[in-house]
Design a protein around this motif. Structure first.
Motif, PDB file in Angstrom:
ATOM      1  N   PRO A 111      34.038  81.461  95.529  1.00 34.68           N
ATOM      2  CA  PRO A 111      33.943  80.194  96.263  1.00 34.68           C
ATOM      3  C   PRO A 111      34.516  79.004  95.507  1.00 34.68           C
ATOM      4  O   PRO A 111      34.917  78.028  96.119  1.00 34.68           O
ATOM      5  CB  PRO A 111      32.446  80.029  96.497  1.00 34.68           C
ATOM      6  N   ASP A 112      34.592  79.069  94.176  1.00 35.81           N
ATOM      7  CA  ASP A 112      35.094  77.931  93.415  1.00 35.81           C
ATOM      8  C   ASP A 112      36.613  77.958  93.257  1.00 35.81           C
ATOM      9  O   ASP A 112      37.189  77.034  92.708  1.00 35.81           O
ATOM     10  CB  ASP A 112      34.421  77.873  92.038  1.00 35.81           C
ATOM     11  N   GLU A 113      37.284  79.016  93.745  1.00 35.07           N
ATOM     12  CA  GLU A 113      38.747  79.114  93.643  1.00 35.07           C
ATOM     13  C   GLU A 113      39.375  78.216  94.707  1.00 35.07           C
ATOM     14  O   GLU A 113      38.961  78.214  95.858  1.00 35.07           O
ATOM     15  CB  GLU A 113      39.203  80.560  93.854  1.00 35.07           C
ATOM     16  N   PRO A 114      40.380  77.426  94.325  1.00 33.92           N
ATOM     17  CA  PRO A 114      41.007  76.540  95.311  1.00 33.92           C
ATOM     18  C   PRO A 114      41.723  77.353  96.397  1.00 33.92           C
ATOM     19  O   PRO A 114      42.282  78.405  96.113  1.00 33.92           O
ATOM     20  CB  PRO A 114      42.019  75.729  94.492  1.00 33.92           C
TER      21      PRO A 114
END
Length: 120
Positions: A111-114
C-alpha cells in the motif's frame, strides 16, 4: 488466501508474453461457416428426393453494429481467413494471461508503493 509476490521468473514470463504479442499477425473477429445450398431449380439434381446440395460454400460470420454479417469466402482464400481467426484466438489467450499477471501483481503491491506503470 493471499497471493505471492511476483518473482523475477514471473516478470520474464510477462516479457515473453509481450514478445509473443509482437509476432501475432492480422486478427479478425468471427467464425467460418461451411454450408451446402439447394439452388431451387426443379430440374437440378439437388432437387431430387435424395439429391446432394451444392457446395461446400464458406462464409465468414461476424457481428457488426450488433447484427450478424456474412461474407462469402472463395475456397482458395479459406486458409487465409482461418489463420486470421486463429491469430485472434492466440491474441485473446495472451491477453488473458497478461490480465491474470496484472491482477496478481496489483494484488501484491504494497500500500505504501506509489501508483504507476512500473512494468513496461
Amino acid at each position: 488466501m493471499q497471493r505471492m509476490k511476483p518473482k523475477r521468473d514471473d516478470l520474464a514470463d510477462y516479457e515473453q508474453l509481450k514478445a509473443r504479442l509482437e509476432r501475432v499477425g492480422l486478427v479478425i473477429p468471427g467464425t467460418i461457416r461451411e454450408t451446402f445450398l439447394y439452388c431451387g431449380k426443379p430440374t437440378c439434381a439437388c432437387a431430387a428426393k435424395d439429391g446432394a446440395a451444392h457446395g461446400p460454400y464458406y462464409f465468414w460470420n461476424r457481428k457488426m453494429s450488433g447484427k450478424l454479417t456474412s461474407k462469402s469466402i472463395p475456397k482458395p482464400k479459406l486458409s487465409l481467413y482461418e489463420g486470421w481467426i486463429a491469430n485472434r484466438r492466440e491474441l485473446e489467450a495472451i491477453v488473458e494471461k497478461m490480465l491474470d499477471f496484472g491482477a496478481n501483481f496489483a494484488t501484491c503491491l504494497p500500500p505504501d508503493e506509489p501508483p504507476g506503470n512500473s512494468i513496461r
